[in-house]
Design a protein around this motif. Structure first.
Motif, short mmCIF file in Angstrom:
data_model
loop_
_atom_site.label_atom_id
_atom_site.label_comp_id
_atom_site.label_asym_id
_atom_site.label_seq_id
_atom_site.Cartn_x
_atom_site.Cartn_y
_atom_site.Cartn_z
N UNK A 9 1.14 -1.44 0.31
CA UNK A 9 -0.31 0.21 0.41
C UNK A 9 0.69 1.33 0.36
N UNK A 10 1.92 1.39 0.76
CA UNK A 10 2.61 2.47 1.01
C UNK A 10 4.24 1.91 0.24
N UNK A 11 5.06 2.79 -0.49
CA UNK A 11 5.92 2.77 -1.68
C UNK A 11 6.73 3.49 -1.11
N UNK A 12 8.07 3.30 -1.13
CA UNK A 12 9.33 3.68 -1.28
C UNK A 12 9.30 4.63 -2.88
N UNK A 13 10.25 5.73 -2.39
CA UNK A 13 10.82 6.82 -3.96
C UNK A 13 10.90 5.91 -4.59
N UNK A 14 11.52 5.18 -4.99
CA UNK A 14 12.59 3.92 -5.93
C UNK A 14 11.44 3.47 -6.32
N UNK A 39 1.70 11.29 1.95
CA UNK A 39 2.81 10.22 1.74
C UNK A 39 2.90 10.27 3.35
N UNK A 40 3.68 9.32 4.28
CA UNK A 40 4.29 9.79 5.94
C UNK A 40 5.52 9.57 5.07
N UNK A 41 6.09 10.11 7.03
CA UNK A 41 7.39 9.91 7.25
C UNK A 41 7.81 9.19 7.99
#
Length: 73
Positions: A9-14, A39-41
């Motif tokens: 569900x949440x992807x890295x920048x890459x 986004x989440x940090x």
């Protein structure tokens, strides 16, 4: 539950950059310049960022990236 081939569900920048076929630095700029980007940090300083999968559709559905990406001479 979603389809097995959907991925996380949440992807890295890459991962996000590869999915929309842009440079990782472009994704970083979008995160910085688009306050509505989901986004989440992570981590104590918030340097690790995850981008919600829904942003893929937002980028693919014709929403232009923040700023002009064409070079001018």
């Amino acid at each position: 539950m979603g389809e097995p081939d959907e991925g996380p569900e949440w992807l890295t920048r890459a991962q996000f950059a590869a999915a929309v076929q842009v440079h990782v630095g472009t994704v970083s700029r979008w995160i910085r310049d688009d306050p509505e980007m989901r986004v989440k940090r992570l981590g104590p300083q918030g340097h690790r960022v995850r981008i919600h999968r829904s942003e893929l559709e937002r980028r693919r559905s014709g929403m232009s990236p923040i700023g002009d990406t064409t070079a001018t001479a």
